[in-house]
Every structure is written in C-alpha cells, then in structure tokens.
Design an enzyme around this catalytic site. Structure first.
Site, PDB file in Angstrom:
ATOM      1  N   LYS A  49       0.812  -1.211   0.000  1.00  0.00           N
ATOM      2  CA  LYS A  49       0.000   0.000   0.000  1.00  0.00           C
ATOM      3  C   LYS A  49       0.847   1.263   0.000  1.00  0.00           C
ATOM      4  O   LYS A  49       0.511   2.236  -0.655  1.00  0.00           O
ATOM      5  CB  LYS A  49      -0.952   0.004   1.185  1.00  0.00           C
ATOM      6  CG  LYS A  49      -0.234   0.261   2.477  1.00  0.00           C
ATOM      7  CD  LYS A  49      -1.155   0.365   3.651  1.00  0.00           C
ATOM      8  CE  LYS A  49      -0.336   0.238   4.899  1.00  0.00           C
ATOM      9  NZ  LYS A  49      -0.152   1.428   5.658  1.00  0.00           N
ATOM     10  N   THR A  50       1.951   1.232   0.727  1.00  0.00           N
ATOM     11  CA  THR A  50       2.803   2.422   0.735  1.00  0.00           C
ATOM     12  C   THR A  50       3.348   2.667  -0.663  1.00  0.00           C
ATOM     13  O   THR A  50       3.452   3.796  -1.127  1.00  0.00           O
ATOM     14  CB  THR A  50       3.958   2.259   1.732  1.00  0.00           C
ATOM     15  OG1 THR A  50       3.414   1.876   2.992  1.00  0.00           O
ATOM     16  CG2 THR A  50       4.715   3.553   1.901  1.00  0.00           C
ATOM     17  N   ASP A 110      -3.545   7.631   4.991  1.00  0.00           N
ATOM     18  CA  ASP A 110      -3.065   6.277   5.244  1.00  0.00           C
ATOM     19  C   ASP A 110      -3.743   5.728   6.504  1.00  0.00           C
ATOM     20  O   ASP A 110      -4.187   6.499   7.350  1.00  0.00           O
ATOM     21  CB  ASP A 110      -1.544   6.345   5.444  1.00  0.00           C
ATOM     22  CG  ASP A 110      -0.896   4.979   5.343  1.00  0.00           C
ATOM     23  OD1 ASP A 110      -1.578   4.033   4.912  1.00  0.00           O
ATOM     24  OD2 ASP A 110       0.292   4.876   5.695  1.00  0.00           O
ATOM     25  N   GLU A 111      -3.789   4.426   6.636  1.00  0.00           N
ATOM     26  CA  GLU A 111      -4.363   3.786   7.838  1.00  0.00           C
ATOM     27  C   GLU A 111      -5.752   4.339   8.164  1.00  0.00           C
ATOM     28  O   GLU A 111      -6.058   4.666   9.314  1.00  0.00           O
ATOM     29  CB  GLU A 111      -3.441   4.002   9.054  1.00  0.00           C
ATOM     30  CG  GLU A 111      -2.001   3.603   8.851  1.00  0.00           C
ATOM     31  CD  GLU A 111      -1.762   2.111   8.903  1.00  0.00           C
ATOM     32  OE1 GLU A 111      -2.769   1.337   8.860  1.00  0.00           O
ATOM     33  OE2 GLU A 111      -0.596   1.696   8.963  1.00  0.00           O
ATOM     34  N   GLN A 132      -6.760  -4.540  10.305  1.00  0.00           N
ATOM     35  CA  GLN A 132      -5.650  -4.003  11.080  1.00  0.00           C
ATOM     36  C   GLN A 132      -6.075  -2.826  11.946  1.00  0.00           C
ATOM     37  O   GLN A 132      -5.246  -2.024  12.370  1.00  0.00           O
ATOM     38  CB  GLN A 132      -4.510  -3.582  10.153  1.00  0.00           C
ATOM     39  CG  GLN A 132      -3.864  -4.751   9.453  1.00  0.00           C
ATOM     40  CD  GLN A 132      -2.676  -4.331   8.620  1.00  0.00           C
ATOM     41  OE1 GLN A 132      -1.678  -3.847   9.122  1.00  0.00           O
ATOM     42  NE2 GLN A 132      -2.803  -4.519   7.314  1.00  0.00           N
ATOM     43  N   ARG A 168       3.745  -9.114  10.222  1.00  0.00           N
ATOM     44  CA  ARG A 168       4.962  -8.307  10.100  1.00  0.00           C
ATOM     45  C   ARG A 168       6.137  -9.148   9.620  1.00  0.00           C
ATOM     46  O   ARG A 168       7.152  -8.622   9.194  1.00  0.00           O
ATOM     47  CB  ARG A 168       5.377  -7.682  11.442  1.00  0.00           C
ATOM     48  CG  ARG A 168       4.394  -6.745  12.105  1.00  0.00           C
ATOM     49  CD  ARG A 168       3.954  -5.649  11.224  1.00  0.00           C
ATOM     50  NE  ARG A 168       2.672  -6.008  10.582  1.00  0.00           N
ATOM     51  CZ  ARG A 168       2.158  -5.375   9.548  1.00  0.00           C
ATOM     52  NH1 ARG A 168       2.800  -4.374   9.011  1.00  0.00           N
ATOM     53  NH2 ARG A 168       1.011  -5.755   9.019  1.00  0.00           N
TER      54      ARG A 168
END
Length: 803
Positions: free
Chosen positions: A72-73, A260-261, A303, A653
């Site tokens: 996504k980044t 973001d997020e 998340q 992660r």
DNA sequence: TAAGTACTGGTTTTT
DNA sequence: CCAGTACTTA
C-alpha cells in the site's frame, strides 16, 4: 496566479509561500485519466493490475483496501509521484496524512526517491502535525496565541489532578486517568462540555461533577493557551466550520488529499477529512465554483487496532456511502511473507465475524514453519528468544532484521535483562523514555514557560525546581493572586515583592522571574540551544544536579546535556527554526529518532508500534491469556476481536521466520502468576507450527517427563540444540526460577576472566570460558557450559563466579 | 520547607 | 515491583 486582492487579504500567499504555487481555481484535477501516461510509465513498472489501477484512477474518492503487506505504501507513493510527474498537481497541492511520524518520514523519503527531490511544499505529515501547522498559522486570526503549548497526556493528567482535587470530585471516583480518558473520548466525538451536559442526566451528581471537571479543564487550557492532543484535531475542525473563508483557503490549496491507515481514524479525524475535501464556499469575492479535493484513503479493517482510542471502523466500512461515486480497489496479493505465515494469519483473522472475507496470498512459497516455544517463566522465554537470536546471527542473519514484539511495555523488563546479560545489541522502539524523564520535562517546562508565559502548568513545574524554598503554600498564594488580578501566574511572579512574602522567598521568586525574562530576550534572537543552556545554568538546575550526592543525579545532568545536543542538532537541521518550532517538534515527534540508529540492533516494540513495519524474523512473545487478549479488553465489547487483529498485525509483520512464544508463569507486581496459553494460539492450524516446547508439555511446577521427551524430539532437529533441552533437568530441581535477576550480583567489578577459566553461572551451571572480547564494562565472556551450551555473557553483570 | 519513611494501589495499546 | 502519596520529623 489568481492575483486577486482577496487572496492577499487573507494571506494565502503565506500558505503557499514555499513556492510560486498558484492557487488555481480551474486546475485540471479530475476527468483526465491517463493524461500523460507516458510520463508516469516507470511509475507503473512492477505493479500488479490492482496496484496499477490504484495509481492511475482519477476521480473524487478512492478507497484502497490493502491487506497486510500488499504494497500500500508503494501504491500511495507512486500515486503521489504520478500526480506530480504528469503535471496534474503541484507538490504544494498534495496533502498526505499518516498516523505516525515514522510513516510520514518514510513516505516522504520514498516520494522523494521517486521524484528525485521535488517534494518541496508537499504536506506529508501526521494528523496532529498538520493541525498544529494550521492552528499556529491561523491562531492570531482567531484571537489565540500562536505560541500555544501542546499538552501531552501526562500534562493533561497533571492538570486534571489539580482540578479534581479542587472540586473534591474524587468523592465520585474520578481520577486523573479516568477523567482524561472520558474527556478524550468525547473530544474525539467532537463533543464539548456544553454538548455533553445537554445530553447527560444532570440529576446524577456524578455527571454534574464530571461536567464541572470537563468545563474547568477546558477553561484552564484556554487560560494557559494550551491544546491537548485531541484538541489539535477538534479545534481545527471547529476553526474550519466557524471560518469558512479560512477553510476555503486550505480547500483550494489541497487538491489531493491522501490518508493512510484510514481504519484508525476517529470521528474528529473523519470530520477533518470531510472539511478538507469539501468544495470551498464562495468567500464574497471569488465564487465557490471549485470542486472539492480528490480523496484517496488506504486501509485495512483487519488491522484496526485503535478502537480503544476512538478509531471508528465505520469510517472505512461506510466509505462508499459517505463519498458518493467512490471506487474501491482491493489489494490481496502479499509481497512480504511466506505462505505459512499468511495461512496462520488468515486462519486467525477468519475468527472475527462481521468482516469482509479477504485472503492474503503469495507466490513465494510455503517457507519455514512457525516455531513455537513455551517457557517456564518470562525469563525462560526471554532466554529462548536470546538464544535463537544468537543462533540466527551466527547463521548470518543481521540483528537489524530481527524484531521482538510484546503486548505490554512491562514485558520489556525480562527481555532487556536477558539481552543485556547476553550482550545482544537491542533497541526499544517507541519507548519515549527520554522525553518522559523528570529532568527532561523540567527542562521543557522552562522552555515552555519562556515560549508561552500563560502556561501555568509549566510555570508551576519550574517554580521550585530546583528547590529554592518556594513551597506549595507560596505557590497557592501566587496562583490565587493571579486569579484575582486576572493575570497569569507568570506575571504574579513579577509582583512578588508586593505580596508580602518573606525576604528569602521573595528573593527566590524574583530570581526565577529574572531568569525567565533573560531567556525570553534571548529567544527572540533565535538559538534554541542558547536559550536552553542559559535557563539550565541560571536557574541552578544543572548545578543542583551536579552538586547532588544522589548518584542518579549525575545521569540526570547528562540527560540535560543530551537535550542540549538535541537542540543543537535541531538548529543544524532547521537553521530558521524557532523555539516554537522546536517545542512543537518534540511534543509531536517523540520517537522519530528511531529510524536512523536502529540498524545493527534487534528491535523491541509493542504490537501497536509494530504496525506498518516488517522484519525478516519476528518473535511474538507473551502469547498468553490476560496478555493477548489483554485482560483489560477481554470483557469489553469488541475487545477480543480487536486483540485478535493485534495478533494478526503481529503475525503479518514477519517476512521469513515467525516465532510464537509464551510462558507458563509470568511475573507481575513482583509476584509470579500462572499463565495460560492464548485462545488465539489454537486458531492456527497445528501443521503450521513446530513446537520446540509446546504448552501441553510444560507445567507450572517445572519440567515434566513429556516435556523432556518433547524437547529431545524437537531439539534433535534444531541447530545445535544447545539451550532448551539440556536445561530441563537442573531447572526442574530448583524450587524457584530466576525471575528476579535484579536481586542477583549486579556488579562483578573487575572480575578478571581469561580463556580456560572455569566459572559457575546461577542458571546455566558450570562452564569453561572460551574467549573474552570487548573492553571495560562491556567485556563479554564466551562460555561453553557443560550442560547449557554456548552463551555470551556480559562479565560485569552476569550472575557468575570464578571457580 | 525539605527530607525521610511507611504505605498505598495500579498497572493496555499512542499522537 | 514500582511510583506516587501521606505522614512524620528536623
């Protein structure tokens, strides 16, 4: 350039001063998909079809549902870069909002890389930094001081403590902590004391008391010209709503807003985004013809781990409803982890009901199995982690590619003790410890008192630090004088001589006041470091620490020196930086220094901190009931689901190797309590985990037969088989486990060891020194133990004796 | 007023 | 186990 008088009148040149950026009314922001595809060609290379679509889509609203590790980044940064590269937007028209400073820094870096610089004027920042920037810029238009202080949560609590005491509200069970939590929650809903009072049952004395606290708290903030964290967002929303012409400036400036997020946004943040993307109103001179900015949000409801802080999952779930004509793009292919890790993650998260089914997949293969371990105690578990890290390291894995996660910060203690003993290089991420130290807060309070004399909290903190004989009684008198004279505590200090204190006290007060004045004059000429050193020296703070006979004060003085170094570093990076800039940065960027010096060391962090990061090897520790899920959230509605997401975040992660560990007993409040394996553990298909030591094979009394069998079985397969199995027997005979490392010999002084020496270690038994490396206090002995295998020990503090 | 002692109670995650 | 607090004493 619009060049109209209006934009000047409203100071919009200020907003765009960083470049010659026009505030363009008819800038082509939408409806030209593919405009200049060739230019962004290289930005699409290596993207999968969905990612590509997410980069190229042009429209008013785009939701990118990005599973963990789905790039996504990458999509976000490429999207920004493409907008610039295709000349669809100027850098200054981009507003990219992240949740953490770290994420913002990383995003900026990556965009810069893609564009080769050219990010000048782009706003890539956290919600909080963006809001501070706006509030400082607009404060004076609104009759607020632009020198306002930002209160962190502990400042809020100090203030609330005084208010609660003054109102006798502790009778109703209010504590600074619970009142702060309640107020924070309300502010995140954009409620204030009045709106709360309207809906509350005011015949309940409890509610009345709370409303009173809330009101006083807000009044004190205003008086001190201070905002708490939640205010930064909420007040910006109020600002935009109350002053449409101010809002319009930002609405015209930012043509592309990216968040973001998004799953972690709370209501206030959601409202802020709405304000940013609203079509600007006509301001009396210019028609409000402009369209609202285009909005891109990225998120993953699996998340979402900040509901406890007011994050509202509905923001993402209902995105399509909120923003008409929104497009949704789903990214499911994972580029990070092995299939085994993803399968475990998928299996765990599938237990959360009411979620959209989403399955991460990869084409990089199954990879290694997940490794499980159950220790007797937290220390035993930590020893396992340390041993495995050493093993990996000797197999060529860099320390920097390894991370250890835990649910609560308290768990670091055991890990740290073992890591120090084992001479493992580690760094605790996100532990804002430095800035939380009392002496550092004192130093900041001095700076704050200079920057914002209205800040009573800061003045109170320093008035008798170091001790100069100004006790609570004196402070109370000064404060009530200030209150009656409708002035500030700071000004009351100036009047000290007229208030009838004793000569000694009067003198002390005037001295403080003079020091503040001197520093204040200095602050006008810049040089934060000079202001700080002046304050530290003339206030006597640094001397009092140096003269003290408390050995800890020496370290405190060093911390202040360290802070001076930080200010100098700040000056280097921001030649034009003012005291305000410095204080803003440190109150918002407590842990941003993590980025640089974490290389070469193992990273330790909470699961929350871990979000957004990735490591080759991940140790997820303390997978126990009452810890994960944490007992505080186990009974809250939605608690266990959120904890499961936290576990999911931790698992995802890991790139190559994942270790899950737990302990049978866990030390808490100095006592050891029995711990049970986490309920989430059994949600992972058994075939994905290889247990070095399974929960069933250990009981709380120590080793068992089955454990020994089990250990041998698994131990044979693992490299070396050094630690775990061999320790079973000696340990089982011991009555208590070494969970009180602190009580043991801490300082071996100048114990001399050379290769060949025999030593005895309180845990590992006897062994022979193979080698000694390092110097001074960092001398490390490499020891081959008779039963416990090879270990590295920090000689100075290891619980060892020479035989 | 300050320093020292006995005692309590609280402990999730963070900008 | 720790920090923060209330209470003592000089």
């Amino acid at each position: 350039m619009t060049g109209t008088p209006t934009s000047d009148a409203h100071g919009s040149d200020q907003i765009t001063s960083d470049s010659a950026t026009p505030v363009i009314v008819d800038w082509p922001t939408s409806g030209i998909p593919g405009g200049g595809q060739t230019a962004s060609g290289h930005l699409l290379d290596g993207l999968n079809p969905q990612q590509r679509q997410a980069v190229e889509y042009r429209g008013k609203a785009l939701l990118i549902v990005a599973g963990a590790g789905s790039g996504k980044t990458r999509v976000l940064t490429h999207r920004i870069a493409a907008l610039i590269e295709n000349r669809e937007a100027w850098p200054s028209q981009i507003l990219a909002i992240t949740f953490t400073n770290k994420a913002a820094a990383e995003m900026r870096e990556r965009v810069e890389e893609l564009l080769g610089g050219r990010t000048e004027g782009m706003w890539i920042s956290t919600f909080h930094s963006a809001c501070v920037r706006i509030l400082r810029r607009e404060a004076e238009n609104l009759g607020l001081s632009k020198n306002f202080t930002i209160y962190d949560s502990s400042d809020s609590r100090v203030l609330l403590k005084r208010i609660i005491k003054r109102n006798d509200a502790d009778m109703y069970g209010f504590t600074p902590a619970n009142a702060a939590a309640k107020i924070s929650k309300l502010k995140n809903e954009l409620a204030d004391a009045d709106s709360y009072a309207r809906n509350a049952n005011m015949s309940d004395p409890n509610e009345v008391a709370f409303v009173e606290i809330f009101r006083d708290y807000q009044r004190e903030l205003l008086r001190a010209s201070a905002f708490d964290f939640d205010d930064l967002i909420a007040q910006t929303v109020y600002l935009f709503r109350a002053f449409p012409q101010v809002a319009a400036r930002y609405q015209k400036k930012f043509r592309h807003v990216l968040v973001d997020e998004y799953q972690d946004t709370n209501h206030a943040q959601y409202a802020l985004i709405r304000e940013f993307t609203r079509a600007p109103e006509a301001d009396g001179f210019l028609p409000g013809t402009d369209e609202g900015a285009s909005l891109t949000v990225v998120g993953d409801s699996d998340q979402s781990i900040y509901a406890f802080r007011g994050a509202d999952i509905r923001n993402i779930v209902e995105f399509e409803r909120d923003f008409t004509g929104a497009t949704v793009i789903l990214l499911e292919q994972n580029y990070r982890s092995t299939q085994n890790i993803l399968s475990a993650a998928n299996a765990v998260i599938a237990n959360n009901f009411d979620r959209k089914d989403k399955k991460l997949w990869t084409d990089i293969g199954d990879g290694e199995k997940i490794i499980g371990f159950t220790g007797y105690s937290g220390h035993d578990e930590a020893q396992f982690v340390a041993d495995e890290i050493e093993k990996l390291h000797s197999d060529g894995v860099a320390y920097g590619d390894i991370a250890v996660f835990y649910r609560t910060n308290a768990q670091t203690r055991a890990l740290e003790e073992i890591f120090v003993r084992s001479a493992l290089p580690y760094k605790i991420m996100g532990g804002t410890k430095f800035y939380e130290r009392a002496e550092i807060k004192d130093a900041f309070a001095y700076l704050t008192a200079v920057m914002n004399p209205a800040d009573e909290l800061a003045v109170r903190r320093i008035i008798n630090t170091p001790k100069r004989g100004i006790g609570p009684a004196t402070v109370t008198q000064l404060a009530s004088f200030a209150e009656n004279a409708e002035t500030t505590l700071r000004d009351a200090l100036r009047e000290a001589s007229t208030l009838g204190f004793g000569p000694k006290v009067t003198r002390a007060i005037s001295d403080v006041s003079a020091v503040l004045d001197e520093a204040s004059a200095l602050a006008d000429q810049g040089k934060v470091s000079e202001v700080l050193t002046t304050l530290m020296q003339k206030s006597g703070l640094i001397d009092s620490l140096r003269m003290s006979r408390d050995p800890q004060d020496e370290a405190r003085a060093e911390n202040i020196d360290e802070l001076v170094a930080v200010t100098k570093e700040f000056e280097r990076n921001n030649p034009d930086g003012t005291l305000i800039d410095f204080l803003t940065e440190v109150s918002l960027v407590a842990a941003a220094d993590d980025l640089d010096d974490a290389s070469g060391t193992v990273s330790l962090m909470t699961l929350h901190t871990a979000k957004g990061l990735e490591y080759d090897t991940v140790f997820l520790t303390g997978v126990e009931e009452d810890l994960l899920p944490h007992r505080m959230s186990a009974n809250e509605p939605g608690g266990p689901s959120e904890e499961r997401r936290l576990f999911y975040v931790g698992i995802t992660r890991a790139r190559k190797r994942l270790f899950l560990s737990l302990a049978m007993t866990r030390a808490q409040y100095g006592e050891t309590a029995v711990a049970m394996p986490s309920r989430y553990l059994q949600e992972i298909p058994a075939e994905l985990i290889e247990w070095r030591q399974s929960p069933g094979s250990v009981n709380s009394r120590g080793g068992t037969q089955s454990r020994a069998l089990n250990a041998r079985r698994w131990g044979a397969g693992s490299a070396g088989g050094s630690g775990t199995d061999a320790r079973a027997l000696p340990r089982a005979e011991k009555k208590e486990w070494p969970n009180k490392v602190t009580n043991m010999v801490r300082d071996n002084g100048d114990l001399e060891l050379v290769a060949g020496d025999r030593i005895r270690h309180s845990d590992f038994g006897e062994g022979r020194v193979q080698n000694v490396t390092g110097a001074g206090t960092k001398r490390v002995a490499h020891v081959q133990f008779d039963t416990a295998g090879a270990k590295k020990l920090l000689i100075k503090i290891a619980p060892i004796e020479k035989l």
